[in-house]
Design a protein around this motif. Structure first.
Motif, PDB file in Angstrom:
ATOM      1  N   HIS A   1      -6.162  -7.707  -3.362  1.00  0.00           N
ATOM      2  CA  HIS A   1      -6.234  -6.268  -2.673  1.00  0.00           C
ATOM      3  C   HIS A   1      -5.799  -5.138  -3.503  1.00  0.00           C
ATOM      4  CE1 HIS A   1      -6.863  -7.885   1.473  1.00  0.00           C
ATOM      5  NE2 HIS A   1      -6.769  -6.752   2.013  1.00  0.00           N
ATOM      6  N   PHE A   2      -4.825  -5.602  -4.462  1.00  0.00           N
ATOM      7  CA  PHE A   2      -4.399  -4.307  -5.253  1.00  0.00           C
ATOM      8  C   PHE A   2      -4.579  -4.623  -6.720  1.00  0.00           C
ATOM      9  CE2 PHE A   2      -1.639  -4.608  -1.502  1.00  0.00           C
ATOM     10  CZ  PHE A   2      -1.996  -3.460  -0.650  1.00  0.00           C
TER      11      PHE A   2
ATOM     12  N   GLN B   1       0.794  -1.259   0.100  1.00  0.00           N
ATOM     13  CA  GLN B   1       0.004   0.122  -0.193  1.00  0.00           C
ATOM     14  C   GLN B   1       0.835   1.279   0.041  1.00  0.00           C
ATOM     15  OE1 GLN B   1      -3.512   0.133  -0.162  1.00  0.00           O
ATOM     16  NE2 GLN B   1      -2.913   2.325  -0.744  1.00  0.00           N
TER      17      GLN B   1
ATOM     18  N   ASP C   1       0.633   4.252  -2.768  1.00  0.00           N
ATOM     19  CA  ASP C   1       0.530   5.643  -2.112  1.00  0.00           C
ATOM     20  C   ASP C   1       1.392   6.740  -2.827  1.00  0.00           C
ATOM     21  OD1 ASP C   1      -1.507   4.767  -0.682  1.00  0.00           O
ATOM     22  OD2 ASP C   1      -0.611   4.865   1.139  1.00  0.00           O
TER      23      ASP C   1
END
Length: 242
Positions: free
Chosen positions: A98-99, A23, A27
């Motif tokens: 998740h990504f 993450q 970001d």
């Protein structure tokens, strides 16, 4: 400007190979990541660098001695001091789900035997098929056994040779195993070797590049991609130099 891959997510900024680390890379605007894979006892692909648990979780024993469910209960934040939140060991399935934003993955397989290679490559292929990531994955390894098996078995995904020591010609080795990527330790990346590798059709990715001067020098040299523990810093630096 070379492509930037976050090393184990963003290893210098969050606990390596955890969802928090990936993450952090995202970001920073980095949509390419490098990560490590080991098999659990029930033959699930787990995102962890070492074959043992001690360094990142504080637990004894090997990754291969625990089921995926057990591993996902462990806290893997010991790799970075001072991180406040628990960070479970993720599975590759978790990471993919998740990504969806990630554009590309370097999946480094820590593997030995041909039997292990067969299990790992089959598991990778199944997850890639399920998540439709065929153009977003390269399977890399320093294991000649794994790369040889991938070529012999007609494995459909691109492969890459990870080369740290360069005792034998890494370009010839990458070609011998049908690789499309050559992942070089930065110490092995000379202008001549880079030119030769690119002339042979190889994507040259260099690790682990954290120092600003080295990052800029390799970018100026013309490497295809850089793997860094600090993806935000690398992105900012290269944009300034562009």
């Amino acid at each position: 400007m070379p492509l930037i891959y976050g090393h184990r997510g963003a290893r210098g900024e969050a606990p390596e190979n955890t969802l928090a680390s990936f993450q952090r890379a995202l970001d920073a605007g980095v949509t390419r990541v490098e990560l490590d894979l080991h098999l659990s006892a029930d033959q699930q692909l787990m995102v962890i660098h070492d074959p043992t648990l001690k360094r990142t979780t504080g637990r004894g024993g090997k990754v291969a001695q625990h089921s995926a469910a057990e591993l996902m209960q462990l806290d893997a934040r010991l790799g970075l001091a001072g991180w406040l939140e628990p960070c479970p060991v993720p599975s590759l399935e978790q990471l993919f789900s998740h990504f969806p934003e990630f554009e590309h993955y370097q999946l480094e397989v820590k593997s030995g035997s041909e039997r292990q290679s067969r299990i790992v490559l089959k598991a990778v292929q199944q997850l890639v098929d399920r998540f439709q990531l065929h153009d977003k994955v390269v399977v890399t390894s320093s294991s000649r056994t794994l790369l040889k098996y991938a070529k012999k078995s007609g494995f459909s995904l691109p492969t890459g040779l990870v080369e740290e020591y360069g005792l034998l010609d890494p370009i010839k080795a990458a070609q011998r195993y049908g690789c499309s990527y050559l992942i070089l330790n930065w110490k092995l990346c000379t202008p001549q070797r880079l030119r030769q590798a690119q002339a042979a059709g190889l994507h040259v990715s260099v690790w682990t590049v954290n120092e600003p001067q080295r990052l800029q020098r390799l970018a100026d040299m013309g490497v295809d991609s850089l793997i860094t523990d600090y993806p935000l810093r690398a992105m900012q630096l290269l944009k300034q130099g562009a």
